[in-house]
Design a protein around this motif. Structure first.
Motif, PDB file in Angstrom:
ATOM      1  N   THR A 114       0.826  -1.219   0.000  1.00  0.00           N
ATOM      2  CA  THR A 114       0.000   0.000   0.000  1.00  0.00           C
ATOM      3  C   THR A 114       0.852   1.258   0.000  1.00  0.00           C
ATOM      4  O   THR A 114       0.318   2.360  -0.114  1.00  0.00           O
ATOM      5  CB  THR A 114      -0.942   0.013   1.223  1.00  0.00           C
ATOM      6  N   HIS A 115       2.174   1.106   0.160  1.00  0.00           N
ATOM      7  CA  HIS A 115       3.103   2.246   0.135  1.00  0.00           C
ATOM      8  C   HIS A 115       4.256   1.905  -0.813  1.00  0.00           C
ATOM      9  O   HIS A 115       5.415   1.848  -0.411  1.00  0.00           O
ATOM     10  CB  HIS A 115       3.662   2.536   1.540  1.00  0.00           C
ATOM     11  N   THR A 118       7.221   4.539  -0.964  1.00  0.00           N
ATOM     12  CA  THR A 118       7.583   5.191   0.291  1.00  0.00           C
ATOM     13  C   THR A 118       8.822   4.558   0.902  1.00  0.00           C
ATOM     14  O   THR A 118       8.937   3.326   0.978  1.00  0.00           O
ATOM     15  CB  THR A 118       6.424   5.116   1.298  1.00  0.00           C
ATOM     16  N   LYS A 229       9.385   9.681  -1.745  1.00  0.00           N
ATOM     17  CA  LYS A 229       8.563  10.019  -0.579  1.00  0.00           C
ATOM     18  C   LYS A 229       9.195   9.364   0.646  1.00  0.00           C
ATOM     19  O   LYS A 229       9.390   8.149   0.669  1.00  0.00           O
ATOM     20  CB  LYS A 229       7.127   9.533  -0.760  1.00  0.00           C
ATOM     21  N   GLU A 231       8.941   8.648   4.720  1.00  0.00           N
ATOM     22  CA  GLU A 231       8.242   8.663   6.005  1.00  0.00           C
ATOM     23  C   GLU A 231       9.336   8.576   7.061  1.00  0.00           C
ATOM     24  O   GLU A 231      10.006   7.549   7.187  1.00  0.00           O
ATOM     25  CB  GLU A 231       7.275   7.497   6.136  1.00  0.00           C
ATOM     26  N   GLU A 291      -2.190  -0.064  11.852  1.00  0.00           N
ATOM     27  CA  GLU A 291      -1.031   0.785  11.617  1.00  0.00           C
ATOM     28  C   GLU A 291      -0.049   0.624  12.777  1.00  0.00           C
ATOM     29  O   GLU A 291      -0.456   0.597  13.941  1.00  0.00           O
ATOM     30  CB  GLU A 291      -1.477   2.242  11.525  1.00  0.00           C
TER      31      GLU A 291
END
Length: 567
Positions: A114-115, A118, A229, A231, A291
């Motif tokens: 889903t990332h 990232t 990107k 995080e 999460e």
């Protein structure tokens, strides 16, 4: 396969083998780097044990000293080998042999799906966060660090000092801004390829070779040049103490780790069989999409670090002789020290105890012995009333008394005839409430009916001792709640002061006073004070008394104003 793992191993090879098998069973190829310092036989046995795993490979070995370039070189070699062998990977996860997957590997892979673009890497500038331990933050990027901090501490410190004295500063390569963060990252293939194939890699590698702890800054800095990107967080749960050392998780941390919803945790104690049997936990459809949230346990670790650094108020570390200024408060609970009140009111202790419910002691620091409440010879915790034992360390005597009696408010009497060891402790202790009626020591002298000429020397000595105490209490270093009244001020309106004391000690349970305890007969007291003056001793701490009543002369009330209105 979309996720690969680079694993750094230097000891506990049986656990490392177990972790490799967890990752491979979850569908992740693994490239293992074994520290060159590790025993060659142990390394050979690990390679043989994992010979049945076709998705496991071993990279070139480097010597990995903490805080040195070897750790970066090891990850570079292992990552390049992993990407070359498995070009279809999308993310690479850096782990160690002491890392334990907490959730099924499939959940981590689904999360990364889903990332897809990232990069998960903690990356912050030194100016923005106070993470560094040891006094070097920006300097770790501008000085040289050719010596191992662990093995050659003196050389390390002296070389840093020389560079600082000479004003030496290294040039940071153009185009980069140093960042720091956890060494445990999960980066995309795109970012890693950009870092490993950067045209300026030789320049960057040359610069970071002499940076202190480059494994916490190399990828964290260069990822900023190549990532789409970022995080700024790690997917590995890793906690550090106030000295910068990693916390080790044991079996009794199992519930804590479950609450974190983290994918991986380090550093796991090798003998924590309970954790290795419980994790990775079984797949759960409810928590599969949870999460990672370490905030639930961050508070626990913050409190643990605070407790370790500061301790509990009034409880001193048993491993060394206590240094009171370094502890978390001198005493464990609020308490009250009263000076002069029992000279004014003969039965003051009993009267105060009945109205507050507090434990009201006599003179704990009397020269003969410690006068505990009820004239007990032993107080809680085995505290003896022996003056010799008490005076060995008067401050710790009070600290122990407050700790042992912290379930009730402790109050004691004090005076210039007592041992004065605790003056500064009383002044600095934020939990102390100090009430002083200055000059009250003159009342027992007056009531003794001794000739003034003979009492003069004792009065002078008492006043000198009390004056020193008052100077300490009025020092800018004083932090206690302190009220100082002269004897003349107090006897003029005793009810207000006594009510304030009771309110403070008893709180909401405090009764409203309707009368004060029986006061000593002060008839002729003012004449006694005047005679002391006549003998050359000026009792300035008592305040001003009227000549014949023993009290201040009442000021005449101002005349009532009359307002003449206009018609």
């Amino acid at each position: 396969m979309t996720l690969g793992v680079v694993m750094l191993v230097h000891s506990n090879f049986d656990r490392a083998e177990q972790m490799v098998r967890h990752w491979v069973a979850g569908g992740c190829p693994v490239t293992v780097h074994v520290d060159k310092k590790a025993d060659a036989g142990d390394c050979a046995r690990l390679i043989a044990a994992l010979g049945d795993q076709e998705n496991v490979s071993f990279s070139e070995r480097f010597r990995c000293e903490w805080g040195t370039w070897g750790l970066v070189a090891a990850t570079q070699a292992a990552t390049a080998q992993l990407l070359a062998q498995h070009p279809d990977l999308r993310h690479v996860y850096l782990a160690s042999g002491a890392c334990l997957p907490l959730r099924p590997i499939a959940e981590l892979r689904a999360y990364l799906d889903t990332h897809p673009d990232t990069d998960f890497i903690e990356s912050a500038t030194t100016a923005d966060v106070p993470w560094t331990v040891g006094g070097l933050d920006r300097e770790r990027f501008t000085l040289r660090f050719p010596f191992s901090w662990k093995k050659h501490r003196k050389l390390f410190d002296r070389y840093v000092k020389v560079q600082q004295l000479l004003g030496f500063k290294r040039r940071i390569p153009n185009g980069i801004k140093p960042h720091m963060g956890s060494q445990w990252w999960c980066l995309t293939k795109t970012t890693l390829t950009g870092i490993l194939n950067d045209p300026r890699r030789a320049e960057f590698d040359h610069y970071f070779r002499k940076v202190w702890i480059p494994d916490e800054s190399y990828y964290q800095t260069l990822a900023r040049l190549h990532a789409r990107k970022i995080e700024s967080r790690s997917l590995t749960l890793s906690k550090f103490d106030y000295q910068g050392k990693p916390h080790i998780f044991y079996d009794d941390h199992q519930e804590l780790l479950l609450r974190s919803d983290a994918f991986v945790a380090r550093k796991i104690w090798p003998q924590a069989d309970g954790l290795f049997n419980a994790f990775p936990r079984k797949a759960d459809s409810i928590s599969a999409k949870a999460e990672p949230n370490t905030s639930t346990i961050d508070r626990v670790f913050t409190k643990a670090v605070e407790r370790r650094k500061r301790g509990r108020p009034g409880l001193y570390m048993q491993s060394r002789f206590p240094v009171m200024e370094r502890e978390n408060g001198f005493t464990a609970a609020r308490y009250t020290m009263l000076q002069g009140f029992d000279d004014i009111f003969p039965d003051f202790g009993d009267w105060l105890g009945k109205r507050t419910g507090a434990t009201v002691h006599g003179h704990l620091y009397a020269k003969d012995r410690a006068h505990f409440a009820g004239e007990e010879t032993i107080f809680r915790g085995g505290l003896s009333d022996s003056a010799r034992l008490r005076d060995y360390n008067g401050a710790m005597f009070l600290t122990n008394l407050i700790w042992n009696g912290r379930d009730s408010h402790q109050c004691f009497q004090f005076g210039p005839a007592d041992t004065q060891q605790i003056r500064w402790m009383l002044a600095k202790d934020t939990r102390a409430s100090v009430w002083v009626v200055s000059g009250a020591w003159s009342i027992p002298l007056f009531l003794s009916r001794r000739p003034v000429a003979k009492a003069r020397a004792q009065a002078a000595r008492m006043q000198q001792i009390e004056h020193k105490l008052i100077k300490v209490l009025r020092s800018p270093y004083a932090r206690a709640r302190i009220r100082i009244l002269t004897l003349a001020d107090f006897v003029e309106a005793p009810m207000d002061t006594l009510q304030a004391i009771i309110d403070e000690m008893a709180g909401h349970r405090a009764p409203t006073l309707t009368e004060v305890p029986k006061m000593a007969d002060l008839t002729g007291f003012a004449a006694f004070l005047q005679e002391l003056k006549n003998q050359g001793m000026h009792p300035f701490l008592t305040g001003d008394f009227a000549t014949d009543t023993g009290r201040r002369p009442e000021r005449p009330k101002p005349p009532k104003p009359y307002i003449i209105g206009q018609k």
